[in-house]
Design a protein around this motif. Structure first.
Motif, PDB file in Angstrom:
ATOM      1  N   VAL A 122       2.063   7.040  -6.931  1.00 57.76           N
ATOM      2  CA  VAL A 122       1.204   8.164  -7.273  1.00 57.76           C
ATOM      3  C   VAL A 122       1.822   9.494  -6.847  1.00 57.76           C
ATOM      4  O   VAL A 122       1.775  10.472  -7.590  1.00 57.76           O
ATOM      5  N   PHE A 123       2.447   9.534  -5.659  1.00 57.57           N
ATOM      6  CA  PHE A 123       2.850  10.820  -5.102  1.00 57.57           C
ATOM      7  C   PHE A 123       4.357  11.082  -5.044  1.00 57.57           C
ATOM      8  O   PHE A 123       4.768  12.225  -4.911  1.00 57.57           O
TER       9      PHE A 123
ATOM     10  N   SER B  80       0.967   4.060  -3.077  1.00 59.17           N
ATOM     11  CA  SER B  80       0.808   5.495  -2.864  1.00 59.17           C
ATOM     12  C   SER B  80       2.070   6.254  -3.272  1.00 59.17           C
ATOM     13  O   SER B  80       1.987   7.389  -3.738  1.00 59.17           O
TER      14      SER B  80
ATOM     15  N   VAL C   9       0.842  -1.205   0.000  1.00 62.05           N
ATOM     16  CA  VAL C   9       0.000   0.000   0.000  1.00 62.05           C
ATOM     17  C   VAL C   9       0.875   1.252   0.000  1.00 62.05           C
ATOM     18  O   VAL C   9       0.600   2.227  -0.719  1.00 62.05           O
TER      19      VAL C   9
END
Length: 85
Positions: free
Chosen positions: A17-18, A14, A10
């Protein structure tokens, strides 16, 4: 161990994406080293290609860098783990 694997996955999703690409690469290397057969790193490469890849023909040589990097990290780290253990 499964909860840690899920949390790392997880976190890396993330990060795709960031975070910048090099942060994801370091996290993928660490995750592949810590967990046995961490196939999620290949899925992270595909996710990276889906989000940030260019449109066009894959045969030109562009558009599959994330997938190739994921497979390379997986293969190299599995060989390193085999040599160390």
């Amino acid at each position: 161990m499964t909860i840690w694997r899920t949390l790392v996955t997880v976190f890396l999703v993330s990060a795709v994406v960031f975070a910048p690409w090099w942060f994801v690469l370091v996290g993928a290397i660490v995750g592949t080293f810590l967990f046995p057969r961490y196939y999620e790193v290949i899925a992270l490469g595909v996710l990276s290609d889906i989000l940030y890849g260019i449109s066009g023909d894959v045969s030109v040589g562009f558009g599959a860098q994330g997938l190739l990097a994921g497979v390379a990290v997986f293969v190299v780290m599995e060989r390193i783990k085999r040599e160390l253990r």
